[in-house]
Design a protein around this motif. Structure first.
Motif, PDB file in Angstrom:
ATOM      1  N   LEU A  26      -8.153  -7.127  27.834  1.00  0.00           N
ATOM      2  CA  LEU A  26      -8.887  -5.803  27.884  1.00  0.00           C
ATOM      3  C   LEU A  26      -7.970  -4.734  28.129  1.00  0.00           C
ATOM      4  CD1 LEU A  26     -11.474  -4.213  27.517  1.00  0.00           C
ATOM      5  CD2 LEU A  26     -11.864  -4.771  30.203  1.00  0.00           C
ATOM      6  N   LYS A  27      -6.934  -5.096  29.220  1.00  0.00           N
ATOM      7  CA  LYS A  27      -6.059  -3.803  29.464  1.00  0.00           C
ATOM      8  C   LYS A  27      -5.225  -3.374  28.519  1.00  0.00           C
ATOM      9  CE  LYS A  27      -3.025  -2.444  33.189  1.00  0.00           C
ATOM     10  NZ  LYS A  27      -2.045  -2.014  32.348  1.00  0.00           N
TER      11      LYS A  27
ATOM     12  N   LEU B  39      -3.356  -0.018  24.112  1.00  0.00           N
ATOM     13  CA  LEU B  39      -2.864   0.156  22.746  1.00  0.00           C
ATOM     14  C   LEU B  39      -3.567   1.397  22.194  1.00  0.00           C
ATOM     15  CD1 LEU B  39      -1.354  -1.044  20.280  1.00  0.00           C
ATOM     16  CD2 LEU B  39      -3.452  -2.285  19.831  1.00  0.00           C
ATOM     17  N   PHE B  40      -5.027   1.591  22.560  1.00  0.00           N
ATOM     18  CA  PHE B  40      -5.554   2.786  22.053  1.00  0.00           C
ATOM     19  C   PHE B  40      -5.531   4.003  23.068  1.00  0.00           C
ATOM     20  CE2 PHE B  40      -7.172  -0.742  19.581  1.00  0.00           C
ATOM     21  CZ  PHE B  40      -7.327  -0.291  18.612  1.00  0.00           C
ATOM     22  N   GLU B  41      -4.869   3.750  23.989  1.00  0.00           N
ATOM     23  CA  GLU B  41      -4.569   5.041  24.934  1.00  0.00           C
ATOM     24  C   GLU B  41      -5.746   5.401  25.667  1.00  0.00           C
ATOM     25  OE1 GLU B  41      -2.440   8.391  22.997  1.00  0.00           O
ATOM     26  OE2 GLU B  41      -0.782   7.127  22.840  1.00  0.00           O
ATOM     27  N   THR B  42      -6.629   4.309  25.926  1.00  0.00           N
ATOM     28  CA  THR B  42      -7.917   4.539  26.834  1.00  0.00           C
ATOM     29  C   THR B  42      -8.083   3.621  28.119  1.00  0.00           C
ATOM     30  OG1 THR B  42      -8.815   2.569  25.584  1.00  0.00           O
ATOM     31  CG2 THR B  42      -8.964   4.936  24.701  1.00  0.00           C
ATOM     32  N   GLU B  43      -8.850   3.760  28.823  1.00  0.00           N
ATOM     33  CA  GLU B  43      -9.328   3.187  29.960  1.00  0.00           C
ATOM     34  C   GLU B  43      -9.919   1.670  29.613  1.00  0.00           C
ATOM     35  OE1 GLU B  43      -7.947   3.426  32.930  1.00  0.00           O
ATOM     36  OE2 GLU B  43      -6.825   5.302  32.078  1.00  0.00           O
ATOM     37  N   PRO B  44      -9.737   0.609  30.533  1.00  0.00           N
ATOM     38  CA  PRO B  44     -10.759  -0.678  30.080  1.00  0.00           C
ATOM     39  C   PRO B  44     -12.350   0.061  30.351  1.00  0.00           C
ATOM     40  CG  PRO B  44      -8.679  -1.046  31.677  1.00  0.00           C
ATOM     41  CD  PRO B  44      -8.745   0.290  31.566  1.00  0.00           C
TER      42      PRO B  44
END
Length: 298
Positions: A269-270, A275-280
């Protein structure tokens, strides 16, 4: 001093006093023959009788012989113990070698395969050998022998945080592909449809039915090698008799027993979030499912 036994004494004659024989040289460097001097010994009233004196060496000799005979079984028993210990250690070394070779081939092994490899059938002896081999694998090689499924064992090497391990190129490439497929399965709720997975692999240049210089036919690799090694399972729907097709269009790919045991889904998940520059936490469904599963396992 020369002592004569009673049996050696002259019979029917008066007992002769014992004689002392002394061999002397005129000088240390002389080549002359030594002189032999015969002297009569003086009788000592306080000295023990000849029978007593002569019996002492015999008793001492018999005691020494008995002691030597008593030590022989102990020495023989110790030699047997040493040989048995060497034999057991060879079995341990053979098992370690077998497990390391199996790990290099990405193969899981069961107890029967291990017993056959070292030629041991006795359950108690095998348990002792397996325990010693497991300890040596950890202390000498840094591996842990883990039972990842019912009677299926593999070696696991724990990576330290921040450590960098240089893997052989072919192994690194295959593990990279395994990681990508595993991420796809986890982020799709534990099962990804076969057509969807093939579309995703096609984006990175891996097409079903097309030979790749590193992986060959990825569809064949997934159905045969990776499934046999326990990384994934290809679950096909039953095909009706007389119908065409191989059932892959309706098949789903799930994690195999090996991936279920070793994969850290929180790390997946991390990785995807980074990879998508988001938070889990932005992946709400996946976040809730993964952390709920982790709490149940704990």
């Amino acid at each position: 001093i020369l002592l004569l036994n009673r049996s050696e004494m002259p019979t029917g004659r008066q007992r002769q006093p014992m004689k002392r024989v002394i061999i002397e040289n005129s000088s240390e460097d002389s080549d002359d023959e030594p002189l032999v001097v015969v002297r009569k010994s003086k009788k000592n009233p306080n000295a023990p009788s000849s029978s007593t004196s002569s019996s002492l060496p015999e008793s001492s000799t018999s005691d020494t012989t008995a002691s030597g005979d008593a030590n022989q079984p102990s020495t023989s028993a110790q030699a047997d113990v040493d040989i048995e210990a060497m034999h057991a250690q060879k079995k341990v070394d053979d098992l370690i070698k077998f497990l390391l070779i199996s790990a290099n081939k990405n193969m899981c092994v069961n107890r029967n395969a291990m017993k056959k490899a070292i030629g041991v059938d006795n359950a108690r002896k095998f348990s002792e050998i397996l325990a010693r081999a497991t300890e040596d694998l950890t202390s000498k090689f840094g591996y842990t022998l883990r039972e990842v499924y019912s009677d299926k064992f593999l070696l696991v090497k724990k990576c330290e945080n921040g450590a960098v391990y240089q893997l052989p190129q072919e192994m690194a490439q295959h593990l990279g592909l395994v990681w990508l497929i595993a991420c796809s399965i986890v982020m799709n709720g534990g099962a990804v449809p076969w057509p969807k997975l093939m579309d995703g692999l096609n984006v990175i240049g891996l097409s079903s039915g097309v030979f790749h210089p590193t992986f060959g036919d990825v569809a064949k690799l997934l159905q045969q090698d990776l499934q046999k090694q326990g990384f994934f399972k290809v679950v096909k729907e039953p095909v009706a008799p007389g119908s065409k097709g191989d059932g892959l269009q309706s098949a789903k790919v799930t994690l195999g027993f090996r991936s279920e045991a070793l994969l850290n889904k929180k790390s997946v998940l991390k990785f995807v979030a980074d990879l998508f520059e988001t938070e889990p936490t932005d992946w709400k469904d996946q976040y809730q499912a993964i952390y709920a599963e982790a709490e149940d396992a704990a």
